[in-house]
Write a protein that holds these residues in place. Structure first.
Motif, PDB file in Angstrom:
ATOM      1  N   ASP A 643      -6.739   1.330  -4.618  1.00 26.79           N
ATOM      2  CA  ASP A 643      -7.326   1.609  -3.301  1.00 26.79           C
ATOM      3  C   ASP A 643      -7.442   3.115  -3.097  1.00 26.79           C
ATOM      4  O   ASP A 643      -6.671   3.892  -3.681  1.00 26.79           O
ATOM      5  CB  ASP A 643      -6.402   0.999  -2.226  1.00 26.79           C
ATOM      6  N   ASP A 644      -8.430   3.474  -2.289  1.00 29.13           N
ATOM      7  CA  ASP A 644      -8.573   4.873  -1.852  1.00 29.13           C
ATOM      8  C   ASP A 644      -8.678   5.868  -2.999  1.00 29.13           C
ATOM      9  O   ASP A 644      -8.133   6.975  -2.921  1.00 29.13           O
ATOM     10  CB  ASP A 644      -7.401   5.301  -0.949  1.00 29.13           C
ATOM     11  N   GLU A 700     -15.902   1.996  -0.465  1.00 25.55           N
ATOM     12  CA  GLU A 700     -15.433   1.776   0.912  1.00 25.55           C
ATOM     13  C   GLU A 700     -16.225   2.643   1.857  1.00 25.55           C
ATOM     14  O   GLU A 700     -16.790   3.666   1.454  1.00 25.55           O
ATOM     15  CB  GLU A 700     -13.969   2.206   1.048  1.00 25.55           C
TER      16      GLU A 700
HETATM   17 MG    MG Z   1      -9.124   2.026   1.220  1.00 34.76          MG
END
Ligand code: MG
Ligand code: C2E
Ligand code: MG
Length: 743
Positions: A643-644, A700
């Protein structure tokens, strides 16, 4: 530290010294007076004794003479001329007198030793005249005949017919005979006696006198009041005993004790220098003083000893209660106790500062506790020199120090703290180590009248804040921090019940195909429905990560997702994989994967339908552990997403080492990308690079058509963002899922 004061002791000692000195002076005077009296009595006694001895001496002589006269009287009239010399020679054999003889009325003198005729005719006439009336005769003659010094002549009448004496039996005693008596032996060598007549004429002396009359001697001197020469004369005329004190012309002080004798009108006079009296008095007084001194000394020694013991135990109590045993500086109790006074002393223009040595544990671990303690001691020493006397500090705990400092103005204050920090860093390092202290300061500027512990809390709060900084770890207390803390406290108080009451809800945000807009998956994002408000995770996730509650919450979300998938399956609804965010805390929790498996098994959902999202920063920090966990997840068929990606310190190495199934490009990549061609290049490059590793790219934060278009062109696999859909409730999501496309 407060020392037990010796002032009362010193004052007491001074008062006692004054009282004792006054006492000693009075005592001295009294003792002198008493002793003088005593010694005068002693002189009188000695004089009386001497007089008695003298009287007895004479009495004995008189008796011997009288007894010796009897056979002479009995044999009267004497047969022939040889009778008397023979008798006298016989009497003389007793050797009591120096000389013995008979004076006949016709003037003839017969001596015990006929060859020797030492006495003058004058003396003999005197003897006869004085015994003529049957009286005992005694007289002293200076240098009579052959005698070079005074002699004592005694005589008894020879009266065989009991009428008119026919002569007299006389004796001579030399000076030495009475000398012992006049030596006043009971006074040692301090005095002597003489015999005088009532008119003062000296009869016998122990030593030579400057005049032949005692009164004419006294006339030259000053008599001690109230005695006068006249009063002395009168007393003596009346036959009384008198003590006379006088000062000679050389200012010598003497005493004369007059005691009447039983003989003639004679007096025995004992002469004693006052020095003797004074010496006696001084000696006794000195002895008393020494005793006094000793008692005084012992008393003071005891007093001092008791005070020392009391002082020591007070100090010990004080130390236990108020001193930090490690640094020797004040402890927290002391700071609390003094706080109000100190604050008043600073006119309330002050700040309460807490500082903390970051990673102090490392010093202990690397160099041992002793070195660590040494550092803390030095910190206290530096603070001692840095602080003004009206300021104060204490060690709160381990490596935490609290300071109460003067505060005028923010900039100057911060400058001072910085200088203090430099001093601490310079002076408190561990020897042979380049380890520098890293100090963080939390400051509460005292603006309100609050209890000490609240001020301390506020400084603490500021410190917590300061610690999160990389440089200049100095932070002032901010009311907002406090509000945040209060809010967090509220959250902590209610989180468990919120979970039990179903206040946490899963929202789902679709992940779509760029081209078709078809929903190919969704990310589960938690929402807290609290008092009709939908609370976003940013408000509580960081707190739950700190207090560990996130472990429970993540599993709850997982279970919700599993339940949903199982329900969709059961109801033959479209099923898409769901991504669940897992906190970094799970990485170190051995129960993580077993729990996941248990939940999945419970709802009978294939593991591949749950994708675990783990944030990039976590992975970067715990590469090995991340590798293990990802391996474990893969082992049981769970896909794993990073993530991220790109939000932190991404390392391409991470991508090489860890086998992710997908990588979610952080939404920050897209911010301002339209205006920045370089950003576009970076996104394009990143996507290409990830794709070459055979990993899916999810982007995202896709908010615009342009972004979607660009990312599609770059080859990204899935899109997630408001452009397609916001995170929505499960019901809404199910409705969206019914649609073929979100475009
Ligand atoms: Mg994220
Ligand atoms: P995340 O995992 O990166 O989730 C994506 C976040 O981006 C979500 O915020 C989502 O609402 C937001 N987002 C999606 N599309 C857009 C967009 O087009 N523009 C913008 N500006 N934002 C978009 P959210 O729901 O507030 O979640 C924030 C973070 O909280 C998540 O970041 C995740 O790290 C964490 N989180 C959420 N739910 C959970 C959970 O159940 N467990 C754990 N451990 N973390 C969670
Ligand atoms: Mg996420």
């Amino acid at each position: 530290m407060q020392r037990v004061s010796f002032r009362p002791f010193i004052i007491f000692a001074l008062i006692a010294a004054v009282i004792v000195t006054a006492g000693v002076v009075l005592y001295w005077r009294q003792v002198t007076i008493l002793l003088e009296k005593d010694v005068k009595i002693h002189i009188a006694d000695a004089a009386r004794d001497s007089a008695g001895d003298f009287d007895r001496l004479v009495q004995t002589d008189k008796e011997i003479l009288t007894a010796s006269a009897l056979p002479l009287e009995d044999s009267y009239p004497w047969k022939d001329e040889s009778f008397l010399p023979e008798m006298l020679a016989r009497l003389d054999q007793r050797d009591h007198f120096n000389l013995i003889g008979v004076a006949l009325a016709d003037g003839q003198i017969i001596y015990s030793t006929p060859s020797d005729r030492p006495l003058s005719q004058l003396v003999v006439r005197d003897v006869l005249r004085n015994t003529a009336h049957n009286e005992f005769y005694i007289a002293v003659r200076p240098r009579e005949g052959k005698y070079t010094s005074s002699i004592l002549i005694q005589a008894v009448p020879l009266d065989p017919n009991d009428g008119t004496p026919v002569g007299a039996l006389f004796s001579v005693q030399k000076e030495g005979y009475y000398r012992d008596v006049l030596a006043l032996s009971s006074m040692g060598t301090n005095g002597h006696a003489m015999v005088v007549r009532r008119n003062g004429d000296v009869v016998l002396t122990y030593e030579n006198l400057p005049a032949k009359n005692i009164f004419s001697i006294l006339e030259r001197y000053t008599l001690d009041a109230p005695t006068t020469l006249e009063s002395v004369r009168q007393d003596i005329a009346q036959g009384k005993s008198v003590l006379v004190g006088y000062h000679t012309t050389e200012d010598l002080h003497n005493f004369l004790q007059f005691v009447p004798l039983a003989i003639n009108d004679w007096y025995l006079v004992a002469a004693v220098p006052a020095k003797y009296v004074e010496e006696q008095a001084t000696q006794v007084a000195k002895l008393s003083l020494v005793l006094f001194g000793l008692v005084f000394f012992v008393f003071y020694f005891l007093l001092f000893f008791i005070m020392r013991v009391r002082d020591d135990s007070n100090r010990q109590l004080f130390t236990t209660a108020f001193v930090d045993p490690l640094t020797g500086a004040d402890n927290f109790n002391r700071m609390c106790e003094q706080f109000d006074n100190k604050l008043a002393g600073l006119n309330r223009q002050a700040a309460l500062v807490i500082f903390d040595i970051n990673k102090f544990k490392v010093i202990n671990d690397l160099h041992g506790y002793e070195r660590g303690n040494e550092v803390l001691k030095r910190v206290a020493q530096v603070l001692q020199t840095e602080l003004a006397p009206e300021e104060s500090f204490c060690r709160l705990s381990a490596d935490n120090f609290v300071l109460l400092l003067k505060y005028d103005e923010k900039r100057a204050f911060l400058k001072r703290l910085k200088a203090m920090s430099t001093q601490l860093k310079r002076n408190c390092t561990v020897e042979d180590s380049c380890l520098m202290l890293d100090i963080a300061f939390g400051i509460y500027e005292i603006t309100e009248d609050l209890p000490f512990y609240i001020m301390l809390d506020r400084a603490h709060l500021a410190l917590e804040h300061a610690k999160t900084r990389t440089f200049d770890k100095c932070e002032f207390y901010d009311a907002a921090d406090r509000n945040r803390i209060v809010a967090e406290q509220q959250i902590e108080n209610t989180m468990e019940s919120a979970l039990a009451n179903g206040e946490f809800e899963v929202y789902l945000q679709p992940k779509c195909d760029f081209v078709t807009g078809e929903i190919l998956g969704a990310e589960a994002l938690v929402r807290w429905i609290h008092e009709d408000r939908v609370v976003r995770p940013d408000e509580f996730i960081p707190l739950f990560e700190r207090n560990g509650f996130i472990l429970k919450l993540d599993m709850f979300i997982l279970e919700e997702c599993a339940r949903l998938l199982s329900m969709w399956q059961a109801n033959s609804m479209p099923v898409v994989p769901l991504a669940v965010n897992f906190s970094r805390l799970h990485l170190n929790d051995a129960r993580f994967i077993p729990q996941m498996r248990r939940i999945m098994a419970q709802y009978n959902v294939p593991n591949k339908l749950i994708e675990a999202e783990i944030t990039e920063s976590v992975i970067f920090n715990n590469l090995e552990r991340a590798q293990e966990v990802i391996g474990g997840l893969h082992l049981y068929g769970f896909p794993v997403a990073m993530d991220d990606f790109g939000s932190g310190y991404s390392s391409l190495n991470v991508l090489k080492e860890l086998k992710f199934d997908s990588i979610k490009l952080d939404k920050e990549f897209l911010s301002g990308f339209e205006e920045n061609p370089r950003a576009q290049k970076v996104i394009e490059g990143a996507i290409n690079m990830i794709k070459t590793l055979g990993v899916k790219v999810v982007t995202e934060g896709v908010e615009t058509r342009e972004q979607a278009e660009f990312l599609r062109k770059c080859g990204a696999d899935l899109a997630q963002g408001y452009f397609f859909s916001r995170p929505v409730t499960v019901t809404t999501f199910e409705q969206l899922l019914q649609k073929k496309t979100l475009l």
